[in-house]
Design a protein around this motif. Structure first.
Motif, mmCIF file in Angstrom:
data_model
loop_
_atom_site.group_PDB
_atom_site.id
_atom_site.type_symbol
_atom_site.label_atom_id
_atom_site.label_comp_id
_atom_site.label_asym_id
_atom_site.label_seq_id
_atom_site.Cartn_x
_atom_site.Cartn_y
_atom_site.Cartn_z
ATOM 1 N N LEU A 148 0.824 -1.203 0.000
ATOM 2 C CA LEU A 148 0.000 0.000 0.000
ATOM 3 C C LEU A 148 0.864 1.263 0.000
ATOM 4 O O LEU A 148 0.589 2.225 -0.731
ATOM 5 C CB LEU A 148 -0.924 -0.010 1.214
ATOM 6 C CG LEU A 148 -2.061 -1.045 1.173
ATOM 7 C CD1 LEU A 148 -2.788 -1.098 2.511
ATOM 8 C CD2 LEU A 148 -3.032 -0.732 0.043
ATOM 9 N N VAL A 149 1.906 1.273 0.822
ATOM 10 C CA VAL A 149 2.810 2.431 0.859
ATOM 11 C C VAL A 149 3.514 2.591 -0.485
ATOM 12 O O VAL A 149 3.651 3.702 -1.017
ATOM 13 C CB VAL A 149 3.824 2.282 1.998
ATOM 14 C CG1 VAL A 149 4.877 3.382 1.919
ATOM 15 C CG2 VAL A 149 3.116 2.328 3.349
ATOM 16 N N GLY A 204 1.210 4.048 -3.130
ATOM 17 C CA GLY A 204 1.077 5.500 -2.985
ATOM 18 C C GLY A 204 2.298 6.234 -3.483
ATOM 19 O O GLY A 204 2.186 7.288 -4.131
ATOM 20 N N GLY A 205 3.484 5.659 -3.215
ATOM 21 C CA GLY A 205 4.711 6.298 -3.688
ATOM 22 C C GLY A 205 4.812 6.315 -5.196
ATOM 23 O O GLY A 205 5.271 7.305 -5.793
ATOM 24 N N LEU A 206 4.383 5.242 -5.840
ATOM 25 C CA LEU A 206 4.428 5.199 -7.301
ATOM 26 C C LEU A 206 3.454 6.181 -7.935
ATOM 27 O O LEU A 206 3.724 6.740 -9.005
ATOM 28 C CB LEU A 206 4.116 3.774 -7.779
ATOM 29 C CG LEU A 206 5.165 2.703 -7.461
ATOM 30 C CD1 LEU A 206 4.662 1.331 -7.880
ATOM 31 C CD2 LEU A 206 6.489 3.010 -8.153
ATOM 32 N N VAL A 207 2.337 6.415 -7.291
ATOM 33 C CA VAL A 207 1.360 7.377 -7.813
ATOM 34 C C VAL A 207 1.864 8.802 -7.697
ATOM 35 O O VAL A 207 1.643 9.646 -8.592
ATOM 36 C CB VAL A 207 0.014 7.214 -7.072
ATOM 37 C CG1 VAL A 207 -0.941 8.353 -7.427
ATOM 38 C CG2 VAL A 207 -0.612 5.871 -7.420
ATOM 39 N N ALA A 225 12.685 9.319 -9.944
ATOM 40 C CA ALA A 225 12.230 9.107 -8.565
ATOM 41 C C ALA A 225 11.266 7.924 -8.491
ATOM 42 O O ALA A 225 11.317 7.126 -7.549
ATOM 43 C CB ALA A 225 11.551 10.373 -8.052
ATOM 44 N N ARG A 226 10.424 7.799 -9.484
ATOM 45 C CA ARG A 226 9.483 6.679 -9.483
ATOM 46 C C ARG A 226 10.215 5.357 -9.647
ATOM 47 O O ARG A 226 9.839 4.348 -9.035
ATOM 48 C CB ARG A 226 8.469 6.861 -10.605
ATOM 49 C CG ARG A 226 7.335 5.855 -10.558
ATOM 50 C CD ARG A 226 6.331 6.080 -11.656
ATOM 51 N NE ARG A 226 5.153 5.254 -11.466
ATOM 52 C CZ ARG A 226 4.175 5.151 -12.338
ATOM 53 N NH1 ARG A 226 4.233 5.856 -13.478
ATOM 54 N NH2 ARG A 226 3.135 4.380 -12.102
ATOM 55 N N LEU A 227 11.251 5.347 -10.476
ATOM 56 C CA LEU A 227 12.039 4.131 -10.646
ATOM 57 C C LEU A 227 12.696 3.731 -9.330
ATOM 58 O O LEU A 227 12.701 2.548 -8.952
ATOM 59 C CB LEU A 227 13.092 4.340 -11.729
ATOM 60 C CG LEU A 227 14.052 3.164 -11.971
ATOM 61 C CD1 LEU A 227 13.280 1.932 -12.413
ATOM 62 C CD2 LEU A 227 15.116 3.558 -13.014
ATOM 63 N N ALA A 228 13.239 4.719 -8.619
ATOM 64 C CA ALA A 228 13.878 4.432 -7.333
ATOM 65 C C ALA A 228 12.869 3.896 -6.330
ATOM 66 O O ALA A 228 13.153 2.943 -5.587
ATOM 67 C CB ALA A 228 14.543 5.694 -6.798
ATOM 68 N N VAL A 229 11.679 4.495 -6.313
ATOM 69 C CA VAL A 229 10.629 4.015 -5.407
ATOM 70 C C VAL A 229 10.254 2.579 -5.752
ATOM 71 O O VAL A 229 10.043 1.737 -4.865
ATOM 72 C CB VAL A 229 9.394 4.935 -5.481
ATOM 73 C CG1 VAL A 229 8.206 4.303 -4.763
ATOM 74 C CG2 VAL A 229 9.710 6.288 -4.868
ATOM 75 N N ALA A 231 11.677 -4.228 -0.455
ATOM 76 C CA ALA A 231 10.960 -4.259 0.825
ATOM 77 C C ALA A 231 9.839 -5.291 0.804
ATOM 78 O O ALA A 231 9.617 -6.010 1.786
ATOM 79 C CB ALA A 231 10.399 -2.873 1.145
ATOM 80 N N LEU A 232 9.135 -5.379 -0.323
ATOM 81 C CA LEU A 232 8.051 -6.346 -0.415
ATOM 82 C C LEU A 232 8.582 -7.775 -0.385
ATOM 83 O O LEU A 232 7.990 -8.660 0.263
ATOM 84 C CB LEU A 232 7.265 -6.113 -1.712
ATOM 85 C CG LEU A 232 6.029 -6.990 -1.934
ATOM 86 C CD1 LEU A 232 5.040 -6.837 -0.784
ATOM 87 C CD2 LEU A 232 5.363 -6.636 -3.259
ATOM 88 N N GLY A 233 9.706 -8.010 -1.051
ATOM 89 C CA GLY A 233 10.316 -9.340 -1.001
ATOM 90 C C GLY A 233 10.708 -9.731 0.408
ATOM 91 O O GLY A 233 10.477 -10.865 0.848
#
Length: 370
Positions: free
Chosen positions: A120-121, A124-127, A133-137, A144-146
């Motif tokens: 979920l976090v 939101g960051g990708l949106v 910056a989006r690539l880094a997120v 983190a998800l892994g």
């Protein structure tokens, strides 16, 4: 615990000459057939935590309720109780590992929520970000998800002991998740003659699957706990199987309902429901000692998805157009999401049929600690 059964002569059950040693009749003159059975399975009986583990072990060695009747016991559970009673329990036998206690819910309840929270976090960051910056997120979110998923499946009801097939199952799971993220876009681009540019990614299925980890854990715990209680109350192997099968179907059905609701809320393709069901069934099989079957189901789905992509590419060669006919028919009928939906749905049905047999055996629940 009931008193030891009356002495009787052990007779061979109606079987072929290749019947397991546990079911063979002792030589004439034996006065205590249960004692001879105890001698053959001394290690199993000494290391068992309770009679249920003995019953499950006897089942693995070919002892059935009919065999137990030859020992003047109504079922394998009754026979296991006598075997358990005959071994002193004052001290654990040398070399016996202590029983693993059930893991408290507080130790894993937060961990199974972590993948959904991270997803979920990250969503939101990708949106909110664009460009580099989006690539880094995206990279940080993937890592983190892994980590959150690894933590969730290493504790609690989704924890499975390392076994042959576990590594293959993990690799195929990664492929299936990667296809859920970008496979539909790549397939559509290939079918259109591309890709001429980067194809679009679809994070919604991963979001649904990440959030569904917590419901999956609770469904797995519900099944394990109820099956263990049924094992304690059953008076025969067939009785146990008939009682556990509805529990399995209820746990899977409950998770499917949750997946469907999450998919509708996220606007994700309904292939996520089929993939989520496949992953749950594979994990249930692995948790209960059927890791190879779980890996086979995941491998079948992953290989079919890879074959779908390869067939569209191969059809570009002269004379190989028929290779892509099934995939193009699926695309014309239901769009790119039809391929993973059909593939994962078929694999999930196969694992469900296998689980309806394998997970309804007492031996699949002898060590349940969820």
């Amino acid at each position: 615990m009931r008193a030891p059964a009356p002495r009787t002569a052990e007779a061979e059950p109606p079987a072929t000459a290749a019947a397991p040693a546990a079911a063979r009749a002792p030589r004439r003159g034996a006065t205590d057939p249960v004692k001879s059975l105890l001698h053959r399975h001394r290690e199993l009986v000494e290391q068992a935590v309770d009679p249920l583990e003995i019953a499950a072990g006897l089942e693995v060695h070919g002892v059935t309720d009919r065999t137990a009747a030859r020992f003047r016991h109504r079922d394998v559970f009754s026979l296991a109780e006598e075997l358990y009673a005959r071994v002193p329990r004052g001290e654990a036998p040398a070399g016996t590992a202590p029983a693993v206690p059930a893991e408290p819910v507080s130790h894993w309840a937060g961990l199974v929520l972590a993948p959904g929270a991270v997803a979920l976090v990250a969503g939101g960051g990708l949106v909110l970000t664009h460009g580099p910056a989006r690539l880094a997120v995206g990279v940080v979110a993937a890592l983190a998800l892994g980590a959150a998923l690894l933590a969730a499946v290493r504790r609690g009801p989704l924890r499975a002991a390392p076994a042959r097939g576990s590594r293959a199952a993990a690799l195929w799971t990664v492929w299936l998740l990667a296809y859920a993220l970008g496979g539909d876009g790549l397939l559509a681009a290939l079918a259109a003659g591309g890709p001429d540019e980067p194809w679009p990614l679809a994070p919604a299925p991963l979001l649904v699957l990440a959030v569904s980890v917590a419901p999956a854990a609770w469904c797995a715990r519900l099944f394990a706990v109820r099956a263990r209680r049924r094992l304690a109350a059953s008076r025969g192997l067939d009785d146990f199987a008939y009682g556990v099968r509805p529990l399995l179907l209820a746990a899977v059905g409950l998770h499917l309902a949750v997946l469907t609701a999450l998919t509708a809320a996220a606007g994700a393709p309904y292939a996520a429901v089929a993939l989520g069901a496949l992953l749950l069934l594979a994990r249930l099989l692995a948790v209960h000692g059927r890791a190879r079957a779980a890996a086979a189901g995941l491998a079948a789905a992953g290989a079919a998805e890879a074959l779908a992509l390869a067939s569209v590419l191969a059809a570009r060669l002269p004379g190989l157009d028929p290779l892509a006919v099934p995939v193009r028919a699926a695309l014309a009928t239901g769009g790119p999401g039809a391929v993973p939906a059909l593939v994962c749905g078929a694999a999930a049905l196969g694992l469900l049929a296998h689980a309806a047999v394998a997970l309804c055996r007492a031996s699949a629940h002898a060590d349940a600690t969820a």
